[in-house]
Motif scaffolding. Structure first.
Motif, PDB file in Angstrom:
ATOM      1  N   ASP A   1       0.818  -1.213   0.000  1.00  0.00           N
ATOM      2  CA  ASP A   1       0.000   0.000   0.000  1.00  0.00           C
ATOM      3  C   ASP A   1       0.853   1.265   0.000  1.00  0.00           C
ATOM      4  O   ASP A   1       0.468   2.282  -0.582  1.00  0.00           O
ATOM      5  CB  ASP A   1      -0.926   0.011   1.216  1.00  0.00           C
ATOM      6  CG  ASP A   1      -2.053  -1.006   1.091  1.00  0.00           C
ATOM      7  OD1 ASP A   1      -2.674  -1.329   2.119  1.00  0.00           O
ATOM      8  OD2 ASP A   1      -2.321  -1.472  -0.036  1.00  0.00           O
ATOM      9  N   SER A   2       2.001   1.190   0.639  1.00  0.00           N
ATOM     10  CA  SER A   2       2.851   2.376   0.776  1.00  0.00           C
ATOM     11  C   SER A   2       3.436   2.866  -0.547  1.00  0.00           C
ATOM     12  O   SER A   2       3.880   4.016  -0.639  1.00  0.00           O
ATOM     13  CB  SER A   2       3.985   2.092   1.764  1.00  0.00           C
ATOM     14  OG  SER A   2       4.754   0.980   1.330  1.00  0.00           O
ATOM     15  N   VAL A   3       3.450   2.011  -1.563  1.00  0.00           N
ATOM     16  CA  VAL A   3       4.057   2.398  -2.848  1.00  0.00           C
ATOM     17  C   VAL A   3       3.063   2.339  -4.007  1.00  0.00           C
ATOM     18  O   VAL A   3       3.403   2.733  -5.126  1.00  0.00           O
ATOM     19  CB  VAL A   3       5.281   1.524  -3.179  1.00  0.00           C
ATOM     20  CG1 VAL A   3       6.290   1.551  -2.024  1.00  0.00           C
ATOM     21  CG2 VAL A   3       4.881   0.094  -3.509  1.00  0.00           C
ATOM     22  N   LYS A   4       1.861   1.865  -3.733  1.00  0.00           N
ATOM     23  CA  LYS A   4       0.871   1.703  -4.793  1.00  0.00           C
ATOM     24  C   LYS A   4       0.592   3.052  -5.454  1.00  0.00           C
ATOM     25  O   LYS A   4       0.384   4.057  -4.782  1.00  0.00           O
ATOM     26  CB  LYS A   4      -0.403   1.110  -4.202  1.00  0.00           C
ATOM     27  CG  LYS A   4      -1.297   0.398  -5.186  1.00  0.00           C
ATOM     28  CD  LYS A   4      -2.414  -0.332  -4.462  1.00  0.00           C
ATOM     29  CE  LYS A   4      -1.897  -1.488  -3.644  1.00  0.00           C
ATOM     30  NZ  LYS A   4      -2.970  -2.263  -2.982  1.00  0.00           N
ATOM     31  N   GLY A   5       0.611   3.053  -6.781  1.00  0.00           N
ATOM     32  CA  GLY A   5       0.372   4.285  -7.523  1.00  0.00           C
ATOM     33  C   GLY A   5       1.626   5.084  -7.803  1.00  0.00           C
ATOM     34  O   GLY A   5       1.608   6.013  -8.616  1.00  0.00           O
ATOM     35  N   ARG A   6       2.721   4.747  -7.123  1.00  0.00           N
ATOM     36  CA  ARG A   6       3.984   5.469  -7.337  1.00  0.00           C
ATOM     37  C   ARG A   6       5.057   4.573  -7.945  1.00  0.00           C
ATOM     38  O   ARG A   6       5.889   5.039  -8.719  1.00  0.00           O
ATOM     39  CB  ARG A   6       4.503   6.030  -6.007  1.00  0.00           C
ATOM     40  CG  ARG A   6       3.566   6.999  -5.333  1.00  0.00           C
ATOM     41  CD  ARG A   6       4.222   7.665  -4.122  1.00  0.00           C
ATOM     42  NE  ARG A   6       4.587   6.711  -3.095  1.00  0.00           N
ATOM     43  CZ  ARG A   6       5.819   6.547  -2.628  1.00  0.00           C
ATOM     44  NH1 ARG A   6       6.816   7.280  -3.107  1.00  0.00           N
ATOM     45  NH2 ARG A   6       6.067   5.658  -1.672  1.00  0.00           N
TER      46      ARG A   6
END
Length: 125
Positions: A62-67
Motif C-alpha cells: 500500500d505504501s508504494v501503490k500508484g507510485r
C-alpha cells in the motif's frame, strides 16, 4: 551460480524518480516470482512489490501503490522497479529476491530462495 544483482540506486530529491534493476542468472527465471524488499535505517525489511513474469501479474504494498511500477524483461532475465514521486521515507536499501511461492502469499522472507545484495536509495527532502 545463482545471482541476483541490483543496480540503479542513488541519491534523488523528493518528488524525483529512479529505476532499479534486478538482473537474474543461474536459475530458470520464469519459474520464480521476483520480489522487491526494502530496509530503511533502524527498521525491519519490508516487502514492496512482486511480479510473476510468466503471466505478468503484479502486486504492490500500500505504501508504494500508484507510485512504483514493477516490470520484467524476460529476454534479459531482468526485473525493474520504476519509482516515481519518491519521498524521504522511501530511503532504504532495496533488495530483490526470487521465490517459487506465488506473489499472493506475500513477503515472508523464509519463502525466498535467492537474494541480491541490495542497492541504496536515498531521497533527500
Amino acid at each position: 551460480e545463482v545471482q541476483l544483482v541490483e543496480s540503479g540506486g542513488g541519491l534523488v530529491q523528493s518528488g524525483g524518480s529512479l529505476r532499479l534493476s534486478c538482473a537474474a542468472s543461474g536459475f530458470t527465471f520464469g519459474d520464480y516470482k521476483i520480489r522487491w524488499f526494502r530496509q530503511a535505517p533502524g527498521k525491519e525489511r519490508e516487502g514492496v512489490s512482486c511480479i510473476n513474469s510468466r503471466v505478468g501479474s503484479t502486486y504492490y504494498a500500500d505504501s508504494v501503490k500508484g507510485r512504483f511500477t514493477i516490470s520484467s524483461d524476460n529476454a534479459k532475465n531482468t526485473v525493474y522497479l520504476q519509482m516515481n514521486s519518491l519521498k524521504p521515507e522511501d530511503t532504504a536499501v532495496y533488495y530483490c529476491a526470487a521465490s517459487r511461492f506465488t506473489c499472493v502469499l506475500g513477503y515472508r522472507e523464509y519463502n525466498m530462495n535467492y537474494w541480491g545484495k541490495g542497492t541504496l536509495v536515498t531521497v533527500s527532502p
